[in-house]
Structure formats: C-alpha cells, structure tokens
Design an enzyme around this catalytic site. Structure first.
Site, short mmCIF file in Angstrom:
data_model
loop_
_atom_site.label_atom_id
_atom_site.label_comp_id
_atom_site.label_asym_id
_atom_site.label_seq_id
_atom_site.Cartn_x
_atom_site.Cartn_y
_atom_site.Cartn_z
CB SER A 153 -45.10 44.44 -45.26
OG SER A 153 -45.40 45.80 -45.07
CE1 TYR A 162 -46.83 43.73 -39.63
CE2 TYR A 162 -45.76 45.42 -40.96
CZ TYR A 162 -46.70 44.41 -40.83
OH TYR A 162 -47.50 44.07 -41.90
N1 LIG Z 1 -53.08 46.21 -44.30
C1 LIG Z 1 -51.86 46.57 -44.67
O1 LIG Z 1 -51.58 47.78 -44.89
C2 LIG Z 1 -50.78 45.54 -44.85
C3 LIG Z 1 -49.61 45.94 -45.49
C4 LIG Z 1 -48.58 45.01 -45.65
C5 LIG Z 1 -48.75 43.73 -45.19
N2 LIG Z 1 -49.91 43.37 -44.57
C6 LIG Z 1 -50.03 41.98 -44.08
O2 LIG Z 1 -51.19 41.41 -44.63
C7 LIG Z 1 -51.57 40.29 -43.83
C8 LIG Z 1 -53.08 40.30 -43.65
O3 LIG Z 1 -53.43 41.43 -42.87
P1 LIG Z 1 -54.63 42.40 -43.23
O4 LIG Z 1 -54.03 43.70 -43.59
O5 LIG Z 1 -55.57 41.74 -44.17
O6 LIG Z 1 -55.26 42.61 -41.77
P2 LIG Z 1 -56.56 42.01 -41.08
O7 LIG Z 1 -57.78 42.46 -41.80
O8 LIG Z 1 -56.42 42.37 -39.64
O9 LIG Z 1 -56.40 40.45 -41.27
C9 LIG Z 1 -55.52 39.69 -40.46
C10 LIG Z 1 -55.98 38.24 -40.53
O10 LIG Z 1 -55.08 37.45 -39.72
C11 LIG Z 1 -55.86 36.66 -38.84
N3 LIG Z 1 -55.14 36.42 -37.59
C12 LIG Z 1 -54.67 37.34 -36.71
N4 LIG Z 1 -54.12 36.73 -35.67
C13 LIG Z 1 -54.24 35.39 -35.89
C14 LIG Z 1 -53.85 34.23 -35.18
N5 LIG Z 1 -53.21 34.30 -33.99
N6 LIG Z 1 -54.14 33.02 -35.71
C15 LIG Z 1 -54.79 32.92 -36.87
N7 LIG Z 1 -55.16 33.98 -37.62
C16 LIG Z 1 -54.89 35.20 -37.11
C17 LIG Z 1 -57.13 37.47 -38.60
O11 LIG Z 1 -58.21 36.62 -38.26
P3 LIG Z 1 -58.75 36.32 -36.78
O12 LIG Z 1 -58.67 37.61 -36.00
O13 LIG Z 1 -60.15 35.87 -37.05
O14 LIG Z 1 -57.87 35.25 -36.25
C18 LIG Z 1 -57.37 38.04 -39.99
O15 LIG Z 1 -58.06 37.12 -40.79
C19 LIG Z 1 -50.74 40.37 -42.55
O16 LIG Z 1 -49.68 39.45 -42.62
C20 LIG Z 1 -50.20 41.79 -42.59
O17 LIG Z 1 -48.98 41.93 -41.90
C21 LIG Z 1 -50.93 44.24 -44.41
#
Ligand SMILES: NC(=O)c1ccc[n+]([C@@H]2O[C@H](COP(=O)([O-])OP(=O)(O)OC[C@H]3O[C@@H](n4cnc5c(N)ncnc54)[C@H](OP(=O)(O)O)[C@@H]3O)[C@@H](O)[C@H]2O)c1
Length: 237
Positions: free
Chosen positions: A137, A150
C-alpha cells in the site's frame, strides 16, 4: 511472461482488487485458483470466468496456503503466479480503536502473507520459475495518524517482499510489491461515516490495479518491477 495458460492463485478474490485482477487475467487465458471466505461470492465470480476453481477459506488458517498450492499442482501440474492480496484495514484513535480487531488484522495482513509467501516460494524455487506479488500500500511507505497498525502491517509486507526479491535473484522466481493508494473497494465499508476519506481527493478503481498487475507480469524475463505505487492523481498525500 506470456500469460496464456499460466496458473495463478489469487487470495482476497471475492471483491475489490482481487476480483478485478481475476477478471482481467481471465481475459488473457490465465487459469485461476480463487480464494476468500465468502464462497457464494467466489462461485459467482468463477461462473463468469473461463477457467477458475474456488477454494473458500480463511487465510489465517495455517493449512490453507498448502491446500491452494496443492490444488494448482494437482489440477495443472504447476503454479506460476501467486497474488497474495487478502487483507483488512482497521483504524482508530488511541481511545477508540478495537484492539482485538487490530491484532486480527496483524494475523491476516502479516502472518498469513508470510505463510502464503513461503509456501508458494518453496514450490516455485524447486520449479525454477514463478512470480509472487504481495499487496502492500501507499501505507507501506509512510504512516498516518490513527492508521499506525495497518501501516505497520504493510511496512512488514514491503520488508519481506524486498528481502525475497534479493534472496531469489537469479533463481527464475520474481517477487513484487504492489502499492495501491486509495482504491474504491469494500475495504472501508465497516468504517463510520466520519472516518471516510474526502471524496474530493479521488479514488482509483480496482481495475486500475488489475491493469498494473498485468503490466508487472508481462515484463520480459530480464526485467523486474520490484514495487509499483499507484495513487489517485488528486490524492495530496
Ligand atoms: N482499497 C484500497 O484503497 C487499498 C489500498 C492499498 C492496499 N490495499 C490492499 O488491497 C488488498 C485487497 O483489499 P481491497 O481493497 O480489494 O478490499 P476488499 O474489497 O475488502 O477485499 C478484501 C479481500 O480480502 C478477503 N479477506 C478478508 N479477510 C479475509 C480472511 N480472514 N481470509 C481470507 N480472505 C479474507 C475478502 O474476502 P472475504 O471477506 O470473502 O473473505 C476480500 O476478497 C488488501 O491487502 C488491502 O490492504 C487496498
């Protein structure tokens, strides 16, 4: 890397960045092993794709990484790419943060990333080829008030990813950290209204990150992008 017929695991594939990446790479002929906890969401996504297998589970389950690698090897005889992407984001002030939620976040964002990384890299090293992309991130590069734990999890992802890259140089196994800025996903759905980001500062779309994943993977053999930061053009931080 030519992506046609490559075999890829995507964690956190049920929404957001993982789901968009599954859809993007599906168009290029990649065979996908998708995982997340919500089986119904995974199956819905897989039903729209050409070649996707779902293995529902919680990434904090220590046995899941091995199951995912075994599924790839038993079905396709190989594992080419792991997008180690599942994560959560819990925030809060010293006064109001939920300490248990923060500690669970550390288990998922760090411990599970460690387990998936080592499990995949051991296999890839023996195979003599492979690509691991860990989701970091902008918060893996600098800290912000009320988001410290985080940021710490993503600093850890940065450190381990760069260490793997150096250790594995010359083995045929490549390692990259992708560093999204604010991206429109489900990550902030549980935040209260007053904690939400200022919409005037913009957000990128998960499809923007998916295109960046493709860009990283399609570099020639001799080229590696160790980290890629992508932020909204209007984000001032
Ligand atoms: N969105 C942003 O602005 C941003 C910025 C920088 C980095 N990121 C990173 O991007 C990654 C993906 O996040 P996203 O933004 O796409 O958010 P998201 O839409 O909430 O996706 C998160 C994913 O992780 C899965 N997950 C959560 N807890 C889990 C667990 N205990 N076991 C297995 N799977 C789990 C969720 O699926 P289930 O709930 O079905 O398990 C979902 O598929 C994360 O690592 C996040 O830190 C996001």
């Amino acid at each position: 890397m030519k992506l046609q017929d490559k075999v890829m695991i995507i964690t956190g594939a049920s929404s957001g960045i993982g789901r968009a990446t599954a859809r993007q790479l599906d168009t290029l002929g990649v065979h996908l092993i998708l995982t997340a906890r919500r089986k119904d969401k995974l199956e819905q996504i897989a039903s729209e794709l050409h070649s996707a297998v779902c293995i529902a589970g919680d990434m904090t389950d220590p046995s899941l990484p091995e199951q995912l690698v075994e599924a790839a090897v038993s079905k396709y005889g190989r594992l080419d790419i792991v997008f180690n992407n599942a994560g959560v984001m819990h925030i809060g002030t010293v006064d109001d943060a939920d300490i248990n939620a923060l500690c669970h976040m550390v288990r998922l964002n760090v411990e599970a990333v460690v387990r998936m990384s080592y499990t995949a890299l051991r296999h890839m090293k023996k195979q003599g080829s492979g690509f691991l992309i860990n989701t970091s991130s902008l918060a893996g590069m600098k800290s912000f008030p009320e988001i410290g734990p985080y940021c710490g999890t993503k600093y850890a992802v940065e450190a381990m990813t760069d260490s793997f890259r150096m250790e594995l140089a010359g083995t045929g196994v490549k390692v990259t950290a992708i560093e999204p800025g604010r991206t429109r996903t489900g990550l902030f759905d549980h935040w209260s209204e007053e904690k939400q980001f200022n919409p005037a500062e913009g957000m990128i779309e998960p499809e923007d990150i998916a295109r960046s994943i493709q860009f990283i993977l399609e570099q020639p053999d001799e080229v590696l992008i160790p980290r890629l930061l992508i932020v909204p053009a209007r984000q001032p931080r």
